[in-house]
Scaffold this active site. Structure first.
Site, PDB file in Angstrom:
ATOM      1  N   ASP A 181     -20.463  16.369 -98.664  1.00  0.00           N
ATOM      2  CA  ASP A 181     -19.042  16.066 -98.534  1.00  0.00           C
ATOM      3  C   ASP A 181     -18.256  17.275 -99.062  1.00  0.00           C
ATOM      4  O   ASP A 181     -18.657  17.904-100.042  1.00  0.00           O
ATOM      5  CB  ASP A 181     -18.807  14.807 -99.388  1.00  0.00           C
ATOM      6  CG  ASP A 181     -17.385  14.315 -99.378  1.00  0.00           C
ATOM      7  OD1 ASP A 181     -17.137  13.298 -98.724  1.00  0.00           O
ATOM      8  OD2 ASP A 181     -16.528  14.937-100.027  1.00  0.00           O
ATOM      9  N   ILE A 182     -17.168  17.583 -98.381  1.00  0.00           N
ATOM     10  CA  ILE A 182     -16.362  18.748 -98.800  1.00  0.00           C
ATOM     11  C   ILE A 182     -15.606  18.386-100.088  1.00  0.00           C
ATOM     12  O   ILE A 182     -15.062  17.285-100.200  1.00  0.00           O
ATOM     13  CB  ILE A 182     -15.361  19.144 -97.689  1.00  0.00           C
ATOM     14  CG1 ILE A 182     -16.087  19.322 -96.344  1.00  0.00           C
ATOM     15  CG2 ILE A 182     -14.598  20.413 -98.081  1.00  0.00           C
ATOM     16  CD1 ILE A 182     -15.174  19.502 -95.144  1.00  0.00           C
ATOM     17  N   GLU A 230     -14.821  13.876 -93.865  1.00  0.00           N
ATOM     18  CA  GLU A 230     -15.321  15.165 -94.359  1.00  0.00           C
ATOM     19  C   GLU A 230     -16.698  14.999 -94.974  1.00  0.00           C
ATOM     20  O   GLU A 230     -17.087  15.736 -95.853  1.00  0.00           O
ATOM     21  CB  GLU A 230     -14.341  15.824 -95.356  1.00  0.00           C
ATOM     22  CG  GLU A 230     -13.343  14.898 -95.992  1.00  0.00           C
ATOM     23  CD  GLU A 230     -13.948  14.050 -97.123  1.00  0.00           C
ATOM     24  OE1 GLU A 230     -14.311  12.895 -96.835  1.00  0.00           O
ATOM     25  OE2 GLU A 230     -14.057  14.560 -98.252  1.00  0.00           O
TER      26      GLU A 230
HETATM   27  N1  LIG Z   1      -7.865  17.561 -91.563  1.00  0.00           N
HETATM   28  C1  LIG Z   1      -8.614  16.449 -91.600  1.00  0.00           C
HETATM   29  N2  LIG Z   1      -8.648  15.706 -92.718  1.00  0.00           N
HETATM   30  C2  LIG Z   1      -9.411  14.621 -92.753  1.00  0.00           C
HETATM   31  C3  LIG Z   1     -10.161  14.215 -91.638  1.00  0.00           C
HETATM   32  N3  LIG Z   1     -10.819  13.092 -91.979  1.00  0.00           N
HETATM   33  C4  LIG Z   1     -10.506  12.795 -93.253  1.00  0.00           C
HETATM   34  N4  LIG Z   1      -9.658  13.712 -93.747  1.00  0.00           N
HETATM   35  C5  LIG Z   1      -9.059  13.782 -95.077  1.00  0.00           C
HETATM   36  O1  LIG Z   1     -10.054  14.053 -96.042  1.00  0.00           O
HETATM   37  C6  LIG Z   1      -9.531  13.686 -97.306  1.00  0.00           C
HETATM   38  C7  LIG Z   1     -10.627  13.109 -98.157  1.00  0.00           C
HETATM   39  O2  LIG Z   1     -10.116  12.969 -99.431  1.00  0.00           O
HETATM   40  P1  LIG Z   1     -10.881  12.236-100.593  1.00  0.00           P
HETATM   41  O3  LIG Z   1     -11.790  11.176-100.024  1.00  0.00           O
HETATM   42  O4  LIG Z   1      -9.874  11.814-101.576  1.00  0.00           O
HETATM   43  O5  LIG Z   1     -11.820  13.279-101.215  1.00  0.00           O
HETATM   44  P2  LIG Z   1     -11.636  14.780-101.655  1.00  0.00           P
HETATM   45  O6  LIG Z   1     -10.215  15.168-101.775  1.00  0.00           O
HETATM   46  O7  LIG Z   1     -12.456  15.610-100.734  1.00  0.00           O
HETATM   47  O8  LIG Z   1     -12.238  14.779-103.082  1.00  0.00           O
HETATM   48  P3  LIG Z   1     -13.763  14.737-103.496  1.00  0.00           P
HETATM   49  O9  LIG Z   1     -14.538  14.219-102.348  1.00  0.00           O
HETATM   50  O10 LIG Z   1     -13.782  13.806-104.646  1.00  0.00           O
HETATM   51  O11 LIG Z   1     -14.137  16.118-103.865  1.00  0.00           O
HETATM   52  C8  LIG Z   1      -8.383  12.700 -97.054  1.00  0.00           C
HETATM   53  O12 LIG Z   1      -7.179  13.343 -97.377  1.00  0.00           O
HETATM   54  C9  LIG Z   1      -8.449  12.489 -95.532  1.00  0.00           C
HETATM   55  O13 LIG Z   1      -7.172  12.328 -94.957  1.00  0.00           O
HETATM   56  C10 LIG Z   1     -10.064  15.013 -90.442  1.00  0.00           C
HETATM   57  O14 LIG Z   1     -10.693  14.746 -89.402  1.00  0.00           O
HETATM   58  N5  LIG Z   1      -9.293  16.113 -90.478  1.00  0.00           N
END
Ligand SMILES: Nc1nc2c(ncn2[C@@H]2O[C@H](COP(=O)(O)OP(=O)(O)OP(=O)(O)O)[C@@H](O)[C@H]2O)c(=O)[nH]1
Length: 339
Positions: A192-193, A235
């Site tokens: 996961d990013i 992500e």
């Molecule tokens: N640009 C983009 N954003 C996405 C997509 N799918 C999900 N997201 C975003 O990915 C983010 C995931 O955030 P979180 O689950 O809070 O996790 P995080 O900020 O990566 O934090 P950690 O995982 O705890 O490191 C959210 O803001 C979603 O809106 C996509 O297809 N494109």
């Protein structure tokens, strides 16, 4: 030939000449006995040029040994035989003139081979009937291509071109069931990013998409052909590594983690850098269903997040987490190996 049989022959030839199919009659030495208007029109070879001569001396590009075999077995079996365009698109290579079936360079053909008896009752000749099936072939090919495209679309994530969640999970079930039969090592990686919300908040959603796409490209290059990668969620990604232990998987996860860490994603002149957190779990007999394999791998991923991100955690068979550093015996040598 008597007057009556000459008249019969004349009538028969008119019928053959008006057929919308090619008629070729050969003797056992492949000498041409009949060559109707259809054959003249499409081959450009007139009756005068070919009658009484061996077919293979006059017509170019024939699949000679295949056709000779086919003719010989038709004589042996004394029954009609066929050749379908699906197996051999053409026997006589004719250009395709049909305006309806534009796009095909040549005429798709079906061919029927009919052994013919002489007046003595012996099979002495063979009739090849060639039918133009270009329209049917074009439609069928088009339908097949459309179905392939539909299948591709239904299993592929549009942004990353990796497998979508539904298909990837089906692969996970299949691999889990395969393990139950074969007991070969098999390892699952989920990653996961890190802080991806910040990327979206700082650079915008389009830039976030570019980051996801770049990471998918890195996975595609880092994995082996047999590894099965998919986009699990926004992500989050999953990779199934058949025939691979958790220890062997470390080479893949660490190479992947480092490549992501070093990648510069440039969007609108701004450079974005991200890291990933990974969880690894090798399948073992204590894991009784694929959902719990996924859960255990996910819990290892969240352990990596809790420990500060940008790292890999392995879920061991005894339920304990180990980090890559404790799992790999000689970490310096390991790092040299993965570059
Ligand atoms: N640009 C983009 N954003 C996405 C997509 N799918 C999900 N997201 C975003 O990915 C983010 C995931 O955030 P979180 O689950 O809070 O996790 P995080 O900020 O990566 O934090 P950690 O995982 O705890 O490191 C959210 O803001 C979603 O809106 C996509 O297809 N494109």
């Amino acid at each position: 030939m008597s007057d009556i049989s000459l008249a019969d022959f004349h009538l028969t030839m008119q019928v053959l000449d008006h057929l919308d199919a090619g008629i070729v009659i050969l003797d056992k030495n492949y000498n041409v006995y009949a060559w109707n208007t259809f054959m003249q029109a499409y081959s450009g070879i007139s009756t005068d040029q070919i009658m009484g001569k061996p077919l293979f001396d006059v017509v170019e590009n024939l699949p000679e040994s295949w056709l000779k075999n086919k003719i010989s077995s038709t004589f042996k079996l004394r029954m009609r035989s066929f050749s379908a365009w699906e197996d051999r698109p053409w026997v006589f290579k004719f250009s395709n003139f049909s305006p309806i079936s534009g796009g095909a360079d040549f005429m798709y053909q079906n061919m029927t081979l009919t052994p013919l008896k002489s007046l003595t009752g012996e099979y002495t000749h063979i009739c090849l009937t060639i039918t133009d099936v270009t329209d049917i072939a074009k439609n069928k090919n088009h339908l097949r291509e459309s179905n392939e495209q539909l299948t591709h679309l239904s299993i592929t994530d549009r942004l990353t071109q990796l497998y979508n969640r539904g298909h990837w999970e089906n692969c996970l079930v299949e691999e889990f069931e395969h393990y139950q039969q074969m007991h070969q090592p098999m390892t699952l990686v989920m990653f996961d990013i890190d802080h991806f919300k910040n990327v979206n908040d700082t650079y915008g959603h389009v830039a976030g998409d570019a980051v996801i796409k770049t990471i998918a490209d890195i996975v595609r290059k880092a994995k082996r052909q047999s590894d099965i990668a998919g986009r699990y969620g926004g992500e989050e990604f999953g990779v199934i590594l058949p025939g691979t232990t958790a220890d062997m998987t470390s080479y893949f996860t660490e190479r992947l983690r480092k490549k992501v860490e070093r990648a510069n994603v440039v969007v609108d002149g701004k450079t974005i850098n991200v890291t990933i957190s990974l969880g690894v779990c090798q399948l073992h007999p204590g894991i009784t269903n694929y959902e719990s394999w996924l859960e255990q791998t996910d819990s290892a991923l969240y352990e990596s997040k809790n420990k500060g991100r940008n790292q890999t955690t392995i879920m061991q068979a005894n339920g304990k987490f180990t980090s890559l550093a404790t799992n790999v015996k000689n970490i310096n040598e390991f790092n040299r190996n993965i570059g």
